[in-house]
Motif scaffolding. Structure first.
Motif, mmCIF file in Angstrom:
data_model
loop_
_atom_site.group_PDB
_atom_site.id
_atom_site.type_symbol
_atom_site.label_atom_id
_atom_site.label_comp_id
_atom_site.label_asym_id
_atom_site.label_seq_id
_atom_site.Cartn_x
_atom_site.Cartn_y
_atom_site.Cartn_z
ATOM 1 N N GLU A 58 6.686 43.063 11.172
ATOM 2 C CA GLU A 58 6.099 42.841 9.860
ATOM 3 C C GLU A 58 4.598 43.112 9.856
ATOM 4 O O GLU A 58 3.804 42.298 9.393
ATOM 5 C CB GLU A 58 6.407 41.423 9.376
ATOM 6 C CG GLU A 58 7.886 41.224 9.087
ATOM 7 C CD GLU A 58 8.431 39.959 9.730
ATOM 8 O OE1 GLU A 58 7.630 39.085 10.050
ATOM 9 O OE2 GLU A 58 9.655 39.888 9.917
ATOM 10 N N LYS A 59 4.257 44.185 10.437
ATOM 11 C CA LYS A 59 2.869 44.656 10.442
ATOM 12 C C LYS A 59 1.916 43.714 11.159
ATOM 13 O O LYS A 59 0.710 43.839 11.056
ATOM 14 C CB LYS A 59 2.381 44.914 9.011
ATOM 15 C CG LYS A 59 3.200 45.970 8.286
ATOM 16 C CD LYS A 59 2.562 46.333 6.964
ATOM 17 C CE LYS A 59 3.226 47.528 6.317
ATOM 18 N NZ LYS A 59 4.677 47.469 6.224
ATOM 19 N N LYS A 60 2.446 42.746 11.855
ATOM 20 C CA LYS A 60 1.541 41.838 12.576
ATOM 21 C C LYS A 60 1.318 42.369 13.973
ATOM 22 O O LYS A 60 2.056 42.087 14.899
ATOM 23 C CB LYS A 60 2.126 40.423 12.608
ATOM 24 C CG LYS A 60 1.679 39.613 11.427
ATOM 25 C CD LYS A 60 1.522 38.146 11.754
ATOM 26 C CE LYS A 60 0.123 37.868 12.176
ATOM 27 N NZ LYS A 60 -0.337 36.611 12.400
ATOM 28 N N LEU A 61 0.305 43.179 14.103
ATOM 29 C CA LEU A 61 0.032 43.792 15.392
ATOM 30 C C LEU A 61 -0.983 43.010 16.186
ATOM 31 O O LEU A 61 -0.912 42.929 17.401
ATOM 32 C CB LEU A 61 -0.542 45.190 15.154
ATOM 33 C CG LEU A 61 0.495 46.232 14.869
ATOM 34 C CD1 LEU A 61 -0.188 47.488 14.409
ATOM 35 C CD2 LEU A 61 1.292 46.493 16.118
ATOM 36 N N GLN A 62 -1.935 42.466 15.467
ATOM 37 C CA GLN A 62 -2.992 41.717 16.132
ATOM 38 C C GLN A 62 -2.591 40.251 16.126
ATOM 39 O O GLN A 62 -2.575 39.631 15.088
ATOM 40 C CB GLN A 62 -4.326 41.889 15.386
ATOM 41 C CG GLN A 62 -4.636 43.297 14.963
ATOM 42 C CD GLN A 62 -5.001 44.172 16.154
ATOM 43 O OE1 GLN A 62 -5.476 43.679 17.171
ATOM 44 N NE2 GLN A 62 -4.778 45.457 16.035
ATOM 45 N N LEU A 63 -2.261 39.759 17.264
ATOM 46 C CA LEU A 63 -1.865 38.362 17.338
ATOM 47 C C LEU A 63 -3.015 37.581 17.938
ATOM 48 O O LEU A 63 -3.743 38.079 18.790
ATOM 49 C CB LEU A 63 -0.622 38.199 18.216
ATOM 50 C CG LEU A 63 0.552 39.131 17.922
ATOM 51 C CD1 LEU A 63 1.645 38.924 18.961
ATOM 52 C CD2 LEU A 63 1.093 38.884 16.535
ATOM 53 N N LYS A 64 -3.162 36.351 17.472
ATOM 54 C CA LYS A 64 -4.202 35.508 18.058
ATOM 55 C C LYS A 64 -3.649 34.094 18.117
ATOM 56 O O LYS A 64 -3.107 33.598 17.131
ATOM 57 C CB LYS A 64 -5.464 35.559 17.201
ATOM 58 C CG LYS A 64 -6.626 34.840 17.853
ATOM 59 C CD LYS A 64 -7.907 35.059 17.073
ATOM 60 C CE LYS A 64 -9.045 34.275 17.728
ATOM 61 N NZ LYS A 64 -10.303 34.404 16.989
ATOM 62 N N GLY A 65 -3.752 33.478 19.260
ATOM 63 C CA GLY A 65 -3.237 32.124 19.349
ATOM 64 C C GLY A 65 -3.612 31.436 20.636
ATOM 65 O O GLY A 65 -4.158 32.059 21.566
ATOM 66 N N LYS A 66 -3.298 30.164 20.650
ATOM 67 C CA LYS A 66 -3.600 29.322 21.803
ATOM 68 C C LYS A 66 -2.473 29.459 22.833
ATOM 69 O O LYS A 66 -1.301 29.569 22.480
ATOM 70 C CB LYS A 66 -3.718 27.883 21.319
ATOM 71 C CG LYS A 66 -4.416 26.966 22.307
ATOM 72 C CD LYS A 66 -4.655 25.600 21.686
ATOM 73 C CE LYS A 66 -3.332 24.942 21.487
ATOM 74 N NZ LYS A 66 -3.094 23.869 20.703
ATOM 75 N N VAL A 67 -2.859 29.415 24.105
ATOM 76 C CA VAL A 67 -1.877 29.586 25.181
ATOM 77 C C VAL A 67 -1.166 28.280 25.529
ATOM 78 O O VAL A 67 -1.806 27.235 25.667
ATOM 79 C CB VAL A 67 -2.591 30.119 26.449
ATOM 80 C CG1 VAL A 67 -1.659 30.062 27.657
ATOM 81 C CG2 VAL A 67 -3.085 31.528 26.222
ATOM 82 N N LYS A 103 2.596 20.130 19.493
ATOM 83 C CA LYS A 103 1.343 20.836 19.805
ATOM 84 C C LYS A 103 1.279 22.258 19.253
ATOM 85 O O LYS A 103 0.214 22.788 19.004
ATOM 86 C CB LYS A 103 1.188 20.950 21.335
ATOM 87 C CG LYS A 103 0.846 19.656 22.026
ATOM 88 C CD LYS A 103 0.541 19.885 23.503
ATOM 89 C CE LYS A 103 1.671 20.556 24.246
ATOM 90 N NZ LYS A 103 1.647 20.359 25.707
ATOM 91 N N VAL A 104 2.470 22.880 19.148
ATOM 92 C CA VAL A 104 2.471 24.322 18.882
ATOM 93 C C VAL A 104 2.063 24.641 17.433
ATOM 94 O O VAL A 104 2.462 23.940 16.499
ATOM 95 C CB VAL A 104 3.849 24.933 19.240
ATOM 96 C CG1 VAL A 104 4.927 24.514 18.257
ATOM 97 C CG2 VAL A 104 3.763 26.452 19.351
ATOM 98 N N ASN A 105 1.227 25.649 17.288
ATOM 99 C CA ASN A 105 0.812 26.089 15.957
ATOM 100 C C ASN A 105 1.264 27.528 15.739
ATOM 101 O O ASN A 105 1.396 28.285 16.700
ATOM 102 C CB ASN A 105 -0.709 26.035 15.836
ATOM 103 C CG ASN A 105 -1.198 24.605 15.801
ATOM 104 O OD1 ASN A 105 -0.732 23.794 14.989
ATOM 105 N ND2 ASN A 105 -2.107 24.271 16.705
ATOM 106 N N PRO A 106 1.466 27.904 14.472
ATOM 107 C CA PRO A 106 1.890 29.282 14.210
ATOM 108 C C PRO A 106 0.927 30.276 14.862
ATOM 109 O O PRO A 106 -0.290 30.097 14.776
ATOM 110 C CB PRO A 106 1.821 29.381 12.682
ATOM 111 C CG PRO A 106 1.976 27.980 12.197
ATOM 112 C CD PRO A 106 1.355 27.100 13.238
ATOM 113 N N GLY A 107 1.483 31.258 15.526
ATOM 114 C CA GLY A 107 0.665 32.270 16.185
ATOM 115 C C GLY A 107 0.456 32.019 17.669
ATOM 116 O O GLY A 107 0.060 32.918 18.408
#
Ligand code: SF4
Lengths: 423, 180
Positions: free
Chosen positions: B13-22, B63-67
């Motif tokens: 869905e065009k989400k190429l750049q992902l950013k998130g917490k490990v 704990k988990v957040n979207p992304g």
């Protein structure tokens, strides 16, 4: 020069030769799913917009995981599967006529040597014991196989395991495979085929071979393979509904076939093995495991729920009593195994010893029902996985072993070596 | 990795750049801890997500957040064939899983249901729990913002890219069926 796997995959993809790591489209001879994986597969099948499965005779669904239905939700899942099976006219085994899929399919003659079988269950690799290329996949892959009769695969490399020497008493297929996984680790055969060979394998009864092929996935393997020999031919004579029309041809890997590795074991001195929590590769010889106190012993499942396994257990339990602090649950792998065991008097032996005998189901093996563990409880099981929470509470512990250690331990109330009971 | 850009654009869905917490895990994370079998009497992703990782990290779903991104070492997803495992991870909002290696059934399942996986065979010591990552699915570049380090994931095999390109196995097969 080809491995048996390469020969089978070439024959099923209309190619003269396939190469390791090549992607091929393979025709399948049988597609399997169960009450946990079929509902998702059916959903994906419907999305394909296909109305009929590719061949109703080649699709099987078995209600074994949470069946007989353990609660309302699992009843709904089973119902969905039952209705689909009826609508499609596929092979379906109802409670009372079923077994754990991997015991049932070979026994009912659905598996032939050199077939390709895919199943939405990771232990589909069990059928390698009959020289079939059989592998587990997810529900979406299986939906596609049900619709088209084909599936893509990457041709795997083969690792050959050769077992030499003479097996000591009470050491069987379970001990060989646990020993092997302890040696190579749970990803020791990742993406590869494990081919089992050597004079020990030549002598190993079919039940032991099924146990070994069953646990190939526990080393990350795509399949566990045995060459098609006289023992398989004999098994097919007794079990295959197709035998009279399709002769079993002996076949094996070419002598100088290319293996990615060859691993040799001398097994003359190995002891029965026990895998400690929480990973099947955490194995120790039983002499180093003795004394661990147990709350439950489970004998059966798709790994060790065949007649040969129950016979071993009965040798220990005959005329003896299960330890008073322990529950022993015995799970025959199929209705046929159950009935054969009954006729041989094994069931009476178990009941007199104080064991609970269950109708065939996966039940406690995956923490479903019929023997789920509480926090802090310890179970020794003849099944194949001892991951955290596998059989119930995440604070419980599962130890894996073969039927001889399991039965001896049930009598002693703690992990025991077979010699402590039968000397 | 030429061409992967186009494919992944459509697939995810065009989400190429992902950013998130490990959320960092070690080796052999099995499907029984990703989604315990006791919850497999249902198959709705939302229901499964409530119990994701419960037996390995009971706090995970809180704990988990979207992304967010799961990072593990070897043999991620070993054990059973349950497609419920990648479904549960995806339904939690996890945007991708990075591991040194994946178990083979899990790998197929994730591709089939549209959970991006990246394989990075070198040491993953450069990524710790709580780090913020930026992942570019088109190039395979994994940037650790917290530690200011950049690594590059392995490319997908070409054959799998066809499936990804088609928007997953079901769409791919539909297309094949229409052609014949
Ligand atoms: S007995 Fe256990 S391992 Fe075998 S199919 Fe059933 S749940 Fe899976």
């Amino acid at each position: 020069m080809k491995t048996l796997t390469e020969k089978i995959l070439a024959a099923h993809s209309d190619k003269r030769k396939v190469n390791t790591n090549e992607f091929v489209n393979v025709k399948v001879d049988m597609v399997l799913s169960n009450d946990v994986t079929a509902p998702l597969a059916i959903k994906e099948f419907r999305r394909l917009g296909v109305s009929k499965v590719f061949d109703s005779k080649k699709v099987i669904m078995v209600p074994d995981h949470f069946c007989p239905n353990k609660d309302i939700q699992s009843a709904e899942q089973a119902k969905l599967m039952r209705e689909f099976a009826k609508e499609q006219g596929i092979n379906y085994f109802e409670v009372g006529r079923m077994g754990i899929e991997h015991v049932l399919l070979p026994e009912q003659g659905f598996v032939l040597p050199r077939q390709v079988i895919v199943g939405a269950d990771s232990h589909t690799c069990t059928y390698g014991a009959l020289g079939a290329f059989a592998t587990g996949m997810g529900s979406t892959d299986v939906a596609v196989a049900m619709a088209t009769g084909e599936i893509w695969m990457k041709v795997p490399p083969t690792i050959k395991f050769s077992y030499h020497g003479k097996l000591p008493e009470w050491v069987g297929g379970k001990d060989l495979i646990l020993y092997t996984i302890g040696d190579i680790g749970v990803d020791g055969a990742l993406y590869s085929v494990m081919e089992f060979d050597g004079e020990v394998i030549d002598e190993l009864p079919m039940d032991g071979r099924f146990t070994m092929a069953n646990m190939a996935i526990e080393a990350g393997a795509k399949a566990g393979m045995f060459k098609v020999d006289g023992k398989i031919e004999e098994y097919m004579k007794q079990h295959s509904r197709h035998y009279h029309s399709e002769r079993v041809e002996k076949s094996c890997s070419d002598e100088n076939a290319e293996y990615s590795r060859i691993i040799e074991y001398d097994v003359s001195r190995i002891e029965p093995q026990v895998a400690f929590p929480h990973i099947p590769s955490n194995t120790k010889p039983v002499s180093h495991a003795r004394g661990v106190k147990l709350d439950q012993v489970l004998i059966g499942g798709c790994t060790n729920g065949r007649l040969g396994d129950l016979r071993v257990a009965a040798k220990f339990l005959h005329g003896r009593q299960i330890h008073s602090d322990l529950r022993c649950i015995i799970l025959p792998g199929s209705q046929k195994v159950y009935l054969d065991a009954l006729r041989e008097g094994l069931i009476e032996t178990f009941i007199k010893a104080g064991a609970a005998v269950s109708t065939p189901t996966c039940g406690p093996c995956l923490g479903g029902h019929m023997g789920v563990l509480a926090a802090g409880e310890r179970c020794l099981s003849t099944t194949n996985r001892n991951f955290v929470g596998r059989m119930g509470s995440p604070k419980s512990e599962v130890y894996l072993a073969g039927p001889a250690v399991a039965a001896a331990s049930a009598i002693q109330g703690r992990i025991a070596s077979p010699e402590e009971v039968i000397y | 990795m030429v061409g992967l850009l186009d494919l992944v654009v459509r697939r995810y869905e065009k989400k190429l750049q992902l950013k998130g917490k490990v959320h960092r895990f070690e080796s052999d994370v099995n499907t029984d801890v990703i989604i315990p079998a006791r919850y497999l009497n249902v198959s709705e992703p939302g229901e499964l997500a409530k119990h994701c990782m419960e037996d390995i990290d009971p706090e995970f779903t809180a704990k988990v957040n979207p992304g967010d991104i799961i990072v593990a070492t070897t043999n991620f997803g070993c054990g059973s064939s349950r497609e419920h495992a990648p479904l549960a991870i995806k339904a939690c909002g996890v945007s991708c899983v990075i591991a040194q290696s994946f178990a083979r059934i899990f790998f197929r399942n994730a591709i089939n249901i549209g959970l991006p996986l990246l394989e990075y065979t070198e040491s993953l010591d450069v990524i710790e729990n709580g780090d913020i990552l930026e992942v570019d699915l088109s190039t395979g570049v994994i940037k650790n913002i917290t530690k200011n380090k950049t690594v590059m994931a392995n490319p997908y095999p070409e054959f799998m890219m066809d499936i990804i390109d088609a928007n997953g196995l079901i769409e791919y097969t539909k297309h094949q069926l229409q052609e014949t």
